[in-house]
Design an enzyme around this catalytic site. Structure first.
Site, mmCIF file in Angstrom:
data_model
loop_
_atom_site.group_PDB
_atom_site.id
_atom_site.type_symbol
_atom_site.label_atom_id
_atom_site.label_comp_id
_atom_site.label_asym_id
_atom_site.label_seq_id
_atom_site.Cartn_x
_atom_site.Cartn_y
_atom_site.Cartn_z
ATOM 1 N N TYR A 1 40.178 53.365 104.909
ATOM 2 C CA TYR A 1 40.041 54.246 103.628
ATOM 3 C C TYR A 1 40.142 53.860 102.552
ATOM 4 C CZ TYR A 1 39.821 58.742 100.799
ATOM 5 O OH TYR A 1 39.450 59.570 99.870
ATOM 6 N N SER B 1 38.593 57.760 94.895
ATOM 7 C CA SER B 1 39.962 58.232 94.983
ATOM 8 C C SER B 1 40.994 57.217 94.284
ATOM 9 C CB SER B 1 40.102 58.045 96.689
ATOM 10 O OG SER B 1 41.446 58.323 97.119
#
Length: 257
Positions: free
Chosen positions: A154, A141
C-alpha cells in the site's frame, strides 16, 4: 475552502464512488451542481449513492481493466458530455509483514491503487488537453508521504500515485490542466474499520483500544472525516485553485506535511 467553487454544470468522474471518501466527494461535487459519474464494482452501492442526488450517475467498471475504463469514459461522455474533472479515488489496503506478503497480494494492491489510478485518468487526458482545461485529483494517502509498517504494498502504491501525479502535473502544466493529490491520514470509513478488526484479531486488543491506537497517530487525536477530504477536492476543482498543480495536500491533523 468554504466558498462554493464555480463549477456548476461541469462533468466529473469519481472512481470508487460507492462508499467512503468517494461517496463524500461525489456528493460534494453534486451539491455544487456538477454532473458526477461514479464507478465501482458493486452496482447496488453505486445505485444507493446515486439515489442521494439527481446529479449522480453510477456505472459499474473495474479500474484495473483498461478496456473497461475506456468504455466507462466513452459511455459517460456520450450520456453527459466531456469529462472536465477526474477524481481517482478507488483503493484498497491489506496488512502483513513484508516477508509474509504474497506476490499475488502485492500485485493486486499495486493494480488497484496505482495502475487503477492511471487507467482512471488516462482516457480523459487527450480531451482535456484539446479543450485546454481540466482538473485531476488523486486520492493518495499519508502513506504516499511516509512509511508505515506492515503495509508495504500500500505504501509503495501510494508513493507511486504521488509520483504519477507529479509527472502528469509537469506534462500538462501548459495545457490548462491541473493535477494534484490529497493525502488523508486515517479516515473514518469501512476501510478504517477493516484495519481496526485486523488489529483486534492479531493483537487481542479491544476494538476501542485498536481505534485509539490509530487515532493517536493523528496529532489532533482523531480520525479524519470523509467530508473533510471532499471539501479539499472540491476546492482543487474550482477556479480559485487554477494555479495549484503538482501538489500533495496532507489532510492529517499535522501527521505529515
Amino acid at each position: 475552502m468554504t466558498a462554493t467553487p464555480r463549477i456548476t454544470g461541469r462533468h466529473a468522474l469519481v472512481s470508487g464512488g460507492g462508499s467512503g471518501v468517494g461517496r463524500a466527494i461525489a456528493l460534494a461535487l453534486a451539491g455544487a451542481g456538477v454532473n458526477v459519474t461514479i464507478c465501482g464494482r458493486r452496482e447496488a452501492a453505486l445505485a444507493e449513492v446515486a439515489s442521494e442526488n439527481d446529479h449522480i450517475f453510477g456505472i459499474v467498471a473495474d479500474v484495473t481493466d483498461e478496456a473497461d475504463m475506456i468504455a466507462l469514459h466513452e459511455k459517460a461522455e456520450a450520456a453527459r458530455g466531456p469529462i472536465d474533472i477526474v477524481v481517482a479515488n478507488a483503493g484498497l489496503s491489506g496488512s502483513a509483514p513484508a516477508h509474509k506478503t504474497a506476490l499475488v497480494d502485492w500485485r493486486h494492491t499495486i493494480d488497484v491503487n496505482l495502475t487503477g489510478a492511471f487507467l482512471t485518468v488516462k482516457p480523459a487526458l487527450a480531451g482535456m488537453a484539446a479543450r485546454k482545461a481540466g482538473r485531476i485529483v488523486f486520492v493518495a494517502s499519508t502513506a504516499g508521504l511516509k512509511g508505515y509498517a506492515y503495509v508495504a504494498p500500500y505504501v509503495a502504491a501510494k508513493h507511486g500515485v504521488v509520483g504519477l501525479m507529479r509527472a502528469l502535473a509537469v506534462e500538462t502544466a501548459k495545457s490548462g490542466i491541473t493535477v494534484n493529490a490529497v493525502c488523508p491520514g486515517f479516515v473514518e470509513t469501512d476501510m478504517l474499520e477493516e484495519s481496526v478488526q485486523r488489529i483486534v484479531e492479531k493483537t487481542g486488543r479491544s476494538t476501542g483500544e485498536a481505534r485509539e491506537s490509530l487515532a493517536a497517530i493523528n496529532p489532533q487525536g482523531r480520525f479524519i472525516q470523509p467530508e473533510e477530504v471532499a471539501e479539499a477536492v472540491l476546492w482543487l476543482c474550482g477556479d480559485a485553485a487554477r494555479s495549484i498543480t503538482g501538489q500533495t495536500i496532507s489532510i492529517s491533523g499535522g501527521e505529515t506535511w
